[in-house]
Every structure is written in structure tokens, then in C-alpha cells.
Design a protein around this motif. Structure first.
Motif, PDB file in Angstrom:
ATOM      1  N   UNK A 522       0.873  -1.177   0.000  1.00  0.00           N
ATOM      2  CA  UNK A 522       0.000   0.000   0.000  1.00  0.00           C
ATOM      3  C   UNK A 522       0.910   1.227   0.000  1.00  0.00           C
ATOM      4  N   UNK A 523       1.226   1.726  -1.188  1.00  0.00           N
ATOM      5  CA  UNK A 523       2.283   2.721  -1.359  1.00  0.00           C
ATOM      6  C   UNK A 523       1.726   4.130  -1.536  1.00  0.00           C
ATOM      7  N   UNK A 524       2.506   5.110  -1.069  1.00  0.00           N
ATOM      8  CA  UNK A 524       2.206   6.526  -1.291  1.00  0.00           C
ATOM      9  C   UNK A 524       3.383   7.114  -2.057  1.00  0.00           C
ATOM     10  N   UNK A 525       3.128   7.517  -3.289  1.00  0.00           N
ATOM     11  CA  UNK A 525       4.191   7.981  -4.172  1.00  0.00           C
ATOM     12  C   UNK A 525       3.837   9.355  -4.728  1.00  0.00           C
ATOM     13  N   UNK A 526       4.830  10.011  -5.309  1.00  0.00           N
ATOM     14  CA  UNK A 526       4.579  11.278  -5.995  1.00  0.00           C
ATOM     15  C   UNK A 526       5.282  11.258  -7.343  1.00  0.00           C
ATOM     16  N   UNK A 527       4.908  12.207  -8.186  1.00  0.00           N
ATOM     17  CA  UNK A 527       5.490  12.360  -9.518  1.00  0.00           C
ATOM     18  C   UNK A 527       6.723  13.262  -9.425  1.00  0.00           C
ATOM     19  N   UNK A 528       7.691  13.120 -10.323  1.00  0.00           N
ATOM     20  CA  UNK A 528       8.908  13.952 -10.257  1.00  0.00           C
ATOM     21  C   UNK A 528       8.643  15.454 -10.293  1.00  0.00           C
ATOM     22  N   UNK A 529       7.532  15.881 -10.906  1.00  0.00           N
ATOM     23  CA  UNK A 529       7.272  17.315 -11.035  1.00  0.00           C
ATOM     24  C   UNK A 529       6.415  17.881  -9.906  1.00  0.00           C
ATOM     25  N   UNK A 531       5.543  19.349  -6.175  1.00  0.00           N
ATOM     26  CA  UNK A 531       6.276  20.155  -5.202  1.00  0.00           C
ATOM     27  C   UNK A 531       6.756  19.281  -4.047  1.00  0.00           C
ATOM     28  N   UNK A 532       7.912  19.640  -3.501  1.00  0.00           N
ATOM     29  CA  UNK A 532       8.432  18.850  -2.386  1.00  0.00           C
ATOM     30  C   UNK A 532       7.535  18.980  -1.157  1.00  0.00           C
ATOM     31  N   UNK A 533       6.735  20.047  -1.102  1.00  0.00           N
ATOM     32  CA  UNK A 533       5.821  20.190   0.032  1.00  0.00           C
ATOM     33  C   UNK A 533       4.785  19.060   0.052  1.00  0.00           C
ATOM     34  N   UNK A 534       4.420  18.553  -1.124  1.00  0.00           N
ATOM     35  CA  UNK A 534       3.493  17.423  -1.159  1.00  0.00           C
ATOM     36  C   UNK A 534       4.134  16.205  -0.506  1.00  0.00           C
ATOM     37  N   UNK A 535       5.409  15.979  -0.800  1.00  0.00           N
ATOM     38  CA  UNK A 535       6.109  14.857  -0.170  1.00  0.00           C
ATOM     39  C   UNK A 535       6.121  15.015   1.345  1.00  0.00           C
ATOM     40  N   UNK A 536       6.331  16.249   1.815  1.00  0.00           N
ATOM     41  CA  UNK A 536       6.348  16.497   3.261  1.00  0.00           C
ATOM     42  C   UNK A 536       4.993  16.192   3.881  1.00  0.00           C
ATOM     43  N   UNK A 537       3.927  16.625   3.213  1.00  0.00           N
ATOM     44  CA  UNK A 537       2.588  16.361   3.742  1.00  0.00           C
ATOM     45  C   UNK A 537       2.269  14.867   3.731  1.00  0.00           C
ATOM     46  N   UNK A 538       2.663  14.167   2.667  1.00  0.00           N
ATOM     47  CA  UNK A 538       2.419  12.725   2.599  1.00  0.00           C
ATOM     48  C   UNK A 538       3.107  12.022   3.764  1.00  0.00           C
ATOM     49  N   UNK A 540       3.858  13.286   6.629  1.00  0.00           N
ATOM     50  CA  UNK A 540       3.178  13.652   7.868  1.00  0.00           C
ATOM     51  C   UNK A 540       1.833  12.938   7.998  1.00  0.00           C
ATOM     52  N   UNK A 541       1.061  12.941   6.919  1.00  0.00           N
ATOM     53  CA  UNK A 541      -0.274  12.340   6.967  1.00  0.00           C
ATOM     54  C   UNK A 541      -0.223  10.831   7.174  1.00  0.00           C
ATOM     55  N   UNK A 542       0.709  10.183   6.488  1.00  0.00           N
ATOM     56  CA  UNK A 542       0.716   8.722   6.447  1.00  0.00           C
ATOM     57  C   UNK A 542       1.796   8.096   7.328  1.00  0.00           C
ATOM     58  N   UNK A 543       2.528   8.937   8.062  1.00  0.00           N
ATOM     59  CA  UNK A 543       3.532   8.446   9.012  1.00  0.00           C
ATOM     60  C   UNK A 543       4.553   7.530   8.327  1.00  0.00           C
ATOM     61  N   UNK A 544       5.053   7.987   7.187  1.00  0.00           N
ATOM     62  CA  UNK A 544       6.095   7.251   6.471  1.00  0.00           C
ATOM     63  C   UNK A 544       7.347   8.120   6.411  1.00  0.00           C
TER      64      UNK A 544
END
Length: 658
Positions: A522-529, A531-538, A540-544
Motif C-alpha cells: 500500500x504505497x504513497x508515491x509522488x510524480x517527479x514534477x 512540489x516537495x511540500x506534497x512529499x512532506x505532507x504525505x 506527515x499524513x501517512x507516518x512514512x
């Protein structure tokens, strides 16, 4: 229902080892059309046997190893069994048993159970000699993607041709999409998904003149019968439909080109049908010959019209072979028994299991309704629209006993109430009218009644047990636990409504050998384009602590760690900057990865040697399929360490997991 006194058309397929050409197909088509003409003549002249009503059954089995995983041992077992009742299936971890026909009367249900028990006991003994066991399951919970590769296909020419021809007709891979409690989206390059399904197929012999009515009744009762017999809710650890086989078999063997599907309304080879029958048994065969190309070429050497002219009964080899490649859930069958031609209706939608006595109870329900409903309902086409009957069937496949049906007089009713209030009593009447023993009727239909009343089908038991194990074991561990418990209950002889829900067990190291058994999917990923803020929120939200970066094709292109992201954001905050940096600007691109079949110990060593706290898991195409983190290892190691320390404190030797 196999006729052992005549040649089997399936064996004719085995005898052809040449690749069929266009001429071969033309000769086969000529024989096929002659067979259809011969059948039409036999039905019109009332040559079809009508003075006896026989039943029969085919039992499909899974072979498993000591760890309850699929075991490719069919050739070894068949050699040891040396019994013509047993035959191969598509996969090397399946077997089929063809039971002897019985007359529908008196002790036929008990005799059916005796045949089943003796056959499965014989197969179980042979399997144990090779370190295995036999399991009855609609879909085996321990199946994984590796088990549907061509390496597990039975090495027979007909299976190779089946795969090559259907894949060529489709023009590409098979797309699977099933949405239930979970969702399964899968692309596969061969027909081996069919091997995930095993069934308990029941046959009822009918006369040529009565065929239309009986076949329409079979269609009418399919939804309620399926609702009472579901046993296949889990595929590759996903909870899908109550009877996932219905969707899996259709989509996994769908030869239709996906490019034309939006324009053409051609049905798949696996189907419920599109309308009520109106004329004769020949109507179904005509429809299937008109719609579906022959998959095997080469003439089989029979002139059925000539056989009729000579006063002999034709085998209709070409017709039977083609019919064996069209998978209606209620399928018409032609055969010859003791020199007399007959017609049968084959019920194909009932899954294997949960136990032998459950299967015979399922047979009693279907057979009782076939004769009881045929007597009570003069013409199903006058009672229900065909579309409603087909929707009832699909609703039963999705929801089992919770399905809502449209029934007679426009009544909306749940499957559970319809069965308890109307159909189980009707099945009792039908079996009694046919002279079946009253004690047998009570025994088997009482099982159905208790199962329906408590809503404990095999599917419901599996879902409840799977839920209990979901938070305390690995994917492979809980699947193996389910299969082990299923086998134990099957050996006990108890029906499924008496099985207790499987409780969480103490995890062991047995099912942690490879990365795919313990990785997080059950993965949480982002696209290369992004914003890094999305990675930070992911994070925080998903405790990964790690976010993989993947492109539009789900290929891994980088990895962002919690430590790197924290460093970048901290610097920006200190400088008072508002960043528009993207994931590609900070992600690591030289990422150490493993594959699903990497041994767990190798992965642990790789993490330690390279001082990394996670390993993305990719397949052969570079697509991200999972991630192995320190948290996954701690989750598995904690109970094992606790167990080890408890034994050490007590001065005991640590017990083996074997």
C-alpha cells in the motif's frame, strides 16, 4: 459426467502435435457443421435418451506443498494414481476428478458423497507421498503472481495452443479489473489466470424435448444458487467479490480485442448468455459456433452424418471439442452412454469447497431446484426478463447472500430470504418427487439452510478470517494460515457453517523467506514534477519516512527520504525562502532496489551494508510493486524475538517452524 465407454474428445486434442493451419481449420469446421446437423436430426427424431435421469460431477482440486503453497505435482500424482477418473488441468498444481454417473433417485446423494470422499482421499494419499496435500478452494489464498506464469502450465499441446490462439485473437495482454471491498487492476500476458479458479461442476441429464424448459430454469435459479455457494472472495490477498471466479474467469480469458470492445457488442467466451432459449438445444450450439472461432485445427476423422445413415450413434467429436472452448456458466453437453446419445446441462459456476459435504449439499440444492422449479414454473421467460436473471447472477457473485434480487411479480428480495422462504423448500419437494431418500434430503438441505440462516458461506468465513489475520501477519503468513485451516476443516468433514472464524496465531519465520512476503504494497508515491511540500505532507499524513518517486508508467525514478526533505525545508525556513522546488530536484536517483523474489536475508544484508533504511521493490519492467522498510522488519522480528527470549528464559529449545 464422463462416458468411459466412448472416446473422449479431449484426448483427440492431445493427439495433435502440429500447429494448425488454415486448411486444418476448414476441415474441422466442416466436421463441426456436420455434427450440428446430426444433432439437430437426432433431437427432431427423438433419438436423445429420455427414459432415465442421470447426474454426474467433476471435481477440480488444488495441490499444495508443506507450506500450503501451490505445488506443481500433477504429473507425479497422476502417474502414482494410475486412475482414469483423474486428469490434468491447465496448471500443474491442479487436478480434475470425473465421477461416475448416477441415476437421480434413492441414495444418489449419499453415493455421490462416497465417490467424492474416496477420490479425494486417494488423491490426498498420493499427494502426501510427495510432500503435499489436496485442498478444495474456489481460489487458493496462497496463489501469487508467480504461480500464473507459463512455467506452471501443464506441458500438453492443447494448453499451449489454447494460450497461443486466444492471446493472438486478443492481440495483446489480458486486462483484469475487479472492484469489490478492495480493487484489483492487473495486466497479464497469458491465459494462466484461468488456473486460479477451481469448481465443482454438476451435470443433469435431460431429454431433447424437455431441454429448452430445463435450460431456462437453470438460468433462472443461477443467482440464488450462486449466492448460497460462494467460496472465492480473496485473490492475491485482495478481498474482491464473494465469488471472484465469475469475473476472473471471464476477464482472464477474454479474447476480444480491447480496441474494438467500445464499438462491438460481441460477448466473451465466458458468459451467462444473452436471452432465453426458444427452439431447441441446437440453438445454443448454433449461437456459439456463429460467435466464437475454433481454437484448435485439424479434422478429427468422424463423419457424423454418415454414422447416422449407417444406423450408428455419432460421437460428435468436433462439436464437443468446440463446446469445450466456450464457457457458459450453464453449458449444454452432448455425450454417448452405453451406446445411446444424451444431453446434459452442466452447472459450472459453483466453486470447489469449502468441504466435501458442503459440495454435495450444493449439488442437492441445484438438482432439487432443477426438478422442483421445472415442475412449478411452466415458462421462466413469462415470469422474469432475461436481463433481470442475468443481473441476479452478477449481484450474487458480487455480494453473495446479501444480494438484492428482482424475483417473481416484480418483488425485490434478498438472496437470503428468497432461499429460506421459497427455494430451499422447493428443492426439498423436487428431490422427494424424484424418489431421493428423505434422510439424505434432510441431511444435505439442512446444511444449506443452516449456512444461509447464519450467513456463513465459504466466502463469508474466508473474509472474516482474513480480516482477523490482516493486522498480525505477513501476506504469505495469513494466506498460508487460511489454507492450513481450510485443509484441517476439510479433513474433519464438518460443513463450513460449523467452522469457527480463524483467530490470529503466533507469527513464525516460515513465511518471511522472500521480500514479497513481507514488503508493504500500500504505497504513497509522488510524480517527479510535484512540489516537495506534497512529499512532506504525505510523510506527515501517512507516518512514512520515505516517498518513492515514479513516472506515469509506475516506474521508479527516485526516492525522497525524511532526512533529506527535512534538511532542505530547514534551510529554506532559515533563509526565509518560499520554495517551488520539485521532487526531481532533491530525490536520490541512484536507488538500491530489490525484486519481489529476493531472499529476505539478502535484503537485510543489503540494507546493513549500504546503511539504508528502505529498499524499493521493482519488477522486471522497473515498475514499483512494493517497499521494504525497517518498520516491516521490526514488525516481523518482534514476535520472533519475543518467542526466542521467552524460550531462553525458560531454558527451552526454540521450537522449529517446520
Amino acid at each position: 459426467m464422463t462416458d468411459r465407454s466412448t472416446s473422449n474428445p479431449d484426448s483427440a486434442r492431445d493427439s495433435s502435435h502440429k500447429k494448425p493451419g488454415r486448411g486444418d481449420h476448414r476441415e474441422f469446421t466442416r466436421e463441426l457443421l456436420r455434427d450440428l446437423q446430426a444433432l439437430e436430426r437426432m433431437v427432431a427424431e427423438d433419438q436423445i435418451e429420455s427414459d432415465v435421469c442421470r447426474i454426474g460431477a467433476e471435481q477440480e482440486l488444488f495441490i499444495v506443498d508443506r507450506n500450503w503453497m501451490p505445488a506443481p505435482l500433477s504429473s507425479e500424482l497422476l502417474e502414482e494414481l494410475d486412475d482414469s477418473h483423474f486428469t490434468t488441468e491447465l496448471a500443474r498444481y491442479n487436478l480434475e476428478v470425473n465421477l461416475d454417473p448416477l441415476v437421480l433417485s434413492e441414495d444418489c446423494l449419499t453415493d455421490l458423497e462416497t465417490q467424492l470422499r474416496n477420490s479425494i482421499a486417494k488423491a490426498e494419499a498420493a499427494a502426501r507421498n510427495h510432500g503435499g496435500s489436496i485442498v478444495l478452494a474456489g481460489i487458493l489464498p496462497t496463489l501469487s503472481r508467480q504461480h500464473v506464469s507459463l512455467g506452471y502450465m501443464t506441458p500438453a499441446e492443447r494448453y499451449r495452443q489454447l494460450n497461443e490462439t486466444m492471446t493472438r485473437l486478443r492481440g495483446g495482454p489480458y486486462d483484469l479489473r475487479i472492484k469489490g471491498r478492495d480493487e484489483m487492476m492487473l495486466r497479464h500476458d497469458n491465459v494462466m489466470l484461468e488456473a486460479c479458479n477451481t469448481s465443482f461442476q454438476i451435470h443433469l441429464q435431460v431429454s431433447g424435448q424437455d431441454f429448452i424448459h430445463r435450460y431456462n430454469v437453470a438460468q433462472m435459479i443461477s443467482g440464488p444458487v450462486l449466492a448460497a455457494t460462494t467460496n472465492s472472495p480473496v485473490l492475491f490477498d485482495r478481498q474482491l467479490w464473494s465469488e471472484t471466479r465469475i469475473a476472473l474467469f471471464q476477464q482472464g480469458t477474454d479474447e476480444r480485442s480491447p480496441h474494438l470492445a467500445q464499438f462491438r457488442s460481441k460477448p466473451p467466451r465466458v458468459s451467462f448468455g444473452a436471452r432465453w432459449l426458444e427452439r431447441s438445444a441446437v440453438e445454443v450450439f448454433e449461437e456459439d459456433i456463429a460467435r466464437f472461432r475454433t481454437l484448435f485445427g485439424g479434422g478429427l476423422g468422424e463423419n457424423s452424418i454418415g454414422e447416422l445413415a449407417a444406423g450408428r450413434v455419432p460421437q460428435l467429436l468436433a462439436l464437443r471439442q468446440h463446446n469445450g472452448t466456450v464457457y457458459r456458466w450453464n453449458r449444454p453437453c452432448y455425450g454417448v452412454s452405453e451406446g445411446r446419445p444424451h444431453l446434459r446441462i452442466e452447472c459450472r459456476y459453483i466453486p470447489a469447497g469449502p468441504s466435501i459435504v458442503d459440495e454435495v449439499a450444493n449439488a442437492a440444492l441445484w438438482l432439487g431446484l432443477m426438478v422442483g422449479a421445472s415442475k412449478r414454473f411452466e415458462n421462466p421467460a413469462d415470469l422474469l426478463p432475461f436481463g433481470a436473471v442475468r443481473r441476479n447472477f452478477l449481484r450474487a457473485a458480487r455480494s453473495g447472500l446479501a444480494a438484492q434480487f428482482l424475483w417473481l411479480d416484480g418483488k425485490q428480495i434478498t438472496a437470503q430470504r428468497l432461499l429460506l422462504d421459497e427455494l430451499i423448500p422447493l428443492a426439498r419437494e423436487g428431490l422427494l418427487d424424484h424418489g431421493c431418500a428423505a434422510d439424505d434430503i434432510d441431511r444435505y438441505l439442512d446444511i444449506i439452510e443452516a449456512r444461509v440462516d447464519t450467513r456463513t458461506t465459504g466466502a463469508n468465513w474466508l473474509v472474516r478470517s482474513h480480516d482477523m489475520l490482516s493486522e498480525v501477519d505477513t501476506i504469505s503468513g495469513r494466506a498460508a494460515g487460511l489454507v492450513q485451516e481450510m485443509h484441517a476443516h476439510q479433513q474433519s468433514g464438518k460443513p463450513v457453517h460449523e467452522w469457527p472464524t480463524l483467530e490470529p496465531s503466533r507469527p513464525t519465520g516460515k513465511y518471511c523467506a522472500t521480500v514479497d512476503q513481507i514488503m508493504t504494497t500500500d504505497l504513497f508515491t509522488i510524480h517527479p514534477d510535484e512540489l516537495i511540500h506534497l512529499a512532506a505532507h504525505v510523510m506527515d499524513w501517512k507516518h512514512v519516512r520515505h516517498v518513492p518517486v515514479e513516472d506515469e508508467r509506475q516506474r521508479l525514478v527516485g526516492l525522497i527520504s525524511h532526512r533529506v526533505l527535512l534538511r532542505v525545508l530547514s534551510r529554506q525556513a532559515t533563509a526565509g525562502e518560499s520554495s517551488s522546488m520539485r521532487a526531481r530536484d532533491i530525490m536520490a536517483t541512484e536507488v538500491i532496489v530489490v525484486t519481489p523474489d529476493t531472499p529476505t536475508l539478502d535484503a537485510i544484508e543489503l540494507m546493513g551494508k549500504n546503511e539504508v533504511s528502505c529498499l524499493p521493490v521493482v519488477n522486471d519492467h522497473g515498475e514499483l510493486v512494493g517497499i521494504l522498510t525497517e518498520r516491516d522488519l521490526v514488525r516481523i522480528a518482534t514476535p520472533l524475538l519475543r518467542r526466542f527470549l521467552n524460550h531462553a528464559q525458560n531454558g527451552d529449545t526454540v521450537a522449529s517452524d517446520s
